[in-house]
Design an enzyme around this catalytic site. Structure first.
Site, mmCIF file in Angstrom:
data_model
loop_
_atom_site.group_PDB
_atom_site.id
_atom_site.type_symbol
_atom_site.label_atom_id
_atom_site.label_comp_id
_atom_site.label_asym_id
_atom_site.label_seq_id
_atom_site.Cartn_x
_atom_site.Cartn_y
_atom_site.Cartn_z
ATOM 1 N N SER A 1 -55.344 45.780 -122.563
ATOM 2 C CA SER A 1 -55.857 46.742 -121.581
ATOM 3 C C SER A 1 -54.801 46.882 -120.494
ATOM 4 O O SER A 1 -53.957 45.987 -120.323
ATOM 5 C CB SER A 1 -57.151 46.201 -120.964
ATOM 6 O OG SER A 1 -57.575 46.980 -119.870
ATOM 7 N N TYR B 1 -62.243 39.471 -116.846
ATOM 8 C CA TYR B 1 -61.712 40.378 -117.881
ATOM 9 C C TYR B 1 -60.191 40.508 -117.716
ATOM 10 O O TYR B 1 -59.442 40.429 -118.688
ATOM 11 C CB TYR B 1 -62.416 41.727 -117.732
ATOM 12 C CG TYR B 1 -62.009 42.805 -118.721
ATOM 13 C CD1 TYR B 1 -62.435 42.757 -120.043
ATOM 14 C CD2 TYR B 1 -61.238 43.892 -118.318
ATOM 15 C CE1 TYR B 1 -62.093 43.762 -120.941
ATOM 16 C CE2 TYR B 1 -60.893 44.900 -119.201
ATOM 17 C CZ TYR B 1 -61.322 44.843 -120.515
ATOM 18 O OH TYR B 1 -60.973 45.836 -121.405
HETATM 19 P P1 NAP Z 1 -66.981 49.286 -127.566
HETATM 20 O O1 NAP Z 1 -67.259 50.572 -128.225
HETATM 21 O O2 NAP Z 1 -68.040 48.626 -126.768
HETATM 22 O O3 NAP Z 1 -66.454 48.299 -128.686
HETATM 23 C C1 NAP Z 1 -66.379 46.924 -128.561
HETATM 24 C C2 NAP Z 1 -66.474 46.348 -129.987
HETATM 25 O O4 NAP Z 1 -66.272 44.927 -129.921
HETATM 26 C C3 NAP Z 1 -67.830 46.604 -130.607
HETATM 27 O O5 NAP Z 1 -67.643 47.165 -131.887
HETATM 28 C C4 NAP Z 1 -68.471 45.224 -130.723
HETATM 29 O O6 NAP Z 1 -69.196 45.106 -131.917
HETATM 30 C C5 NAP Z 1 -67.242 44.316 -130.757
HETATM 31 N N1 NAP Z 1 -67.543 42.999 -130.215
HETATM 32 C C6 NAP Z 1 -67.903 42.697 -128.931
HETATM 33 N N2 NAP Z 1 -68.137 41.380 -128.836
HETATM 34 C C7 NAP Z 1 -67.901 40.850 -130.085
HETATM 35 C C8 NAP Z 1 -67.976 39.549 -130.624
HETATM 36 N N3 NAP Z 1 -68.330 38.494 -129.873
HETATM 37 N N4 NAP Z 1 -67.660 39.371 -131.935
HETATM 38 C C9 NAP Z 1 -67.303 40.422 -132.694
HETATM 39 N N5 NAP Z 1 -67.219 41.675 -132.243
HETATM 40 C C10 NAP Z 1 -67.521 41.887 -130.943
HETATM 41 O O7 NAP Z 1 -65.741 49.382 -126.564
HETATM 42 P P2 NAP Z 1 -64.248 49.900 -126.751
HETATM 43 O O8 NAP Z 1 -63.918 50.617 -125.517
HETATM 44 O O9 NAP Z 1 -64.052 50.580 -128.063
HETATM 45 O O10 NAP Z 1 -63.449 48.515 -126.703
HETATM 46 C C11 NAP Z 1 -62.549 48.089 -127.719
HETATM 47 C C12 NAP Z 1 -61.449 47.241 -127.094
HETATM 48 O O11 NAP Z 1 -60.677 48.062 -126.198
HETATM 49 C C13 NAP Z 1 -61.933 46.063 -126.255
HETATM 50 O O12 NAP Z 1 -61.126 44.931 -126.492
HETATM 51 C C14 NAP Z 1 -61.748 46.543 -124.834
HETATM 52 O O13 NAP Z 1 -61.558 45.478 -123.924
HETATM 53 C C15 NAP Z 1 -60.511 47.389 -124.992
HETATM 54 N N6 NAP Z 1 -60.309 48.365 -123.906
HETATM 55 C C16 NAP Z 1 -61.220 49.367 -123.685
HETATM 56 C C17 NAP Z 1 -61.008 50.258 -122.648
HETATM 57 C C18 NAP Z 1 -61.964 51.379 -122.331
HETATM 58 O O14 NAP Z 1 -61.801 52.009 -121.268
HETATM 59 N N7 NAP Z 1 -62.922 51.688 -123.188
HETATM 60 C C19 NAP Z 1 -59.869 50.139 -121.843
HETATM 61 C C20 NAP Z 1 -58.979 49.113 -122.096
HETATM 62 C C21 NAP Z 1 -59.209 48.235 -123.137
HETATM 63 P P3 NAP Z 1 -70.588 44.279 -132.005
HETATM 64 O O15 NAP Z 1 -71.403 44.662 -130.811
HETATM 65 O O16 NAP Z 1 -71.140 44.702 -133.319
HETATM 66 O O17 NAP Z 1 -70.208 42.842 -132.023
#
Ligand code: NAP
Length: 254
Positions: free
Chosen positions: A138, A151
């Site tokens: 991130s 985080y």
């Molecule tokens: P999201 O749609 O909420 O996806 C998060 C995914 O992680 C979900 O599919 C969830 O699946 C999985 N997950 C969470 N906890 C888990 C666990 N304990 N074991 C296995 N799977 C787990 O959010 P996203 O934005 O796509 O995030 C994806 C990545 O991008 C993350 O690492 C996040 O920190 C990073 N990121 C996001 C942003 C943003 O603005 N959206 C910015 C910077 C970085 P389940 O619920 O099925 O477990």
């Protein structure tokens, strides 16, 4: 140029948001895909639409589940060639109100999860002298943001791990990189907006505007843009790119 067609890629959190976009992008290139997450129903719904895809229920914070999940993935699709450590979550709370439980939760999913899954794949990547490990970190791994200190600490940790492991694997045909999204339009950002809305007097539109101010392009990054960067790093011709933290954030960090 060689293709990625013969490769097996594991994408944690592949059932939603950024992980789902990465799944679609790599599926289009003909890779064999395993997606992992806790919500098996959602993962199974996702793989229905994709050829050569397989879903496994894994909580990345639980080492036993990770070992069993990767054993299933290998039994089904062969050695893991590409690992996308994408699973993550963000809790927002001022540091002085944060308990040890929130702190541990953030480190467990965002940092220990990367450790667990990488440990599960690295020996076979070393053996075959080829591998790609891409950690979805991130911009919070490159700079601070208020109220998400745990985080930020975890994502800075992911980038440190990425850099060190890139050096340890440099002679093994393996690259290790981090991709650093800025605010991206997914459920995670929606939850952040909802959380700030609940705790302040701002309207949702005002909260959204505040988050957009972080990005010089004044827009949310789209999950497909992160997926494009991941695909670029997976390619054979990207073999000289390792140990990098690549921001995809409209110029927010430079
Ligand atoms: P999201 O749609 O909420 O996806 C998060 C995914 O992680 C979900 O599919 C969830 O699946 C999985 N997950 C969470 N906890 C888990 C666990 N304990 N074991 C296995 N799977 C787990 O959010 P996203 O934005 O796509 O995030 C994806 C990545 O991008 C993350 O690492 C996040 O920190 C990073 N990121 C996001 C942003 C943003 O603005 N959206 C910015 C910077 C970085 P389940 O619920 O099925 O477990």
């Amino acid at each position: 140029m060689e293709t990625l067609q013969e490769k097996h890629v594991v994408i944690t959190g592949g059932g939603s948001g950024i992980g789902a976009a990465i799944t679609d992008a790599l599926a289009e290139k003909g890779t064999r895909i395993t997606i992992m997450g806790r919500k098996l129903d959602r993962l199974q719904e996702k793989v229905k639409t994709i050829k050569q895809a397989f879903a496994v229920s894994v909580d990345v914070t639980d080492l036993d589940q990770v070992e069993q999940g990767f054993a299933k993935a290998v039994a089904n699709h062969g050695t893991v060639d590409i690992l996308i450590n994408n699973a993550g979550n963000a809790i927002s709370v001022p540091f002085h109100k944060m308990g040890l439980e929130d702190w541990n939760t953030m480190l467990a999913v965002n940092l220990n999860g990367v450790f667990n899954c990488t440990q599960a794949c690295l020996p076979s990547m070393r053996k075959q002298k080829w591998g790609r490990i891409i950690n979805i970190a991130s911009t919070a791994g490159l700079k601070g943001y208020a109220y998400v200190s745990a985080y930020c600490a975890a994502k800075h940790g992911v980038i440190g791990l990425t850099r060190a492991l890139a050096l340890e694997t440099a002679l093994d045909g393996i690259t290790v990189n981090a991709v650093c999204p800025g605010y991206t339009e997914t459920a995670l950002t929606e939850a952040a907006i909802e959380n700030i809305f609940q705790k302040t007097n701002y309207t949702k539109a005002e909260v959204q505007m505040q988050l957009l101010q972080n990005n010089p392009q004044k827009r949310f990054v789209q999950p497909e843009e992160i997926a494009n960067t991941v695909f670029w790093l997976c390619q054979h011709d990207s073999k000289s790119i390792t140990g990098q933290a690549v921001p995809v954030a409209g110029g927010e960090v430079m």
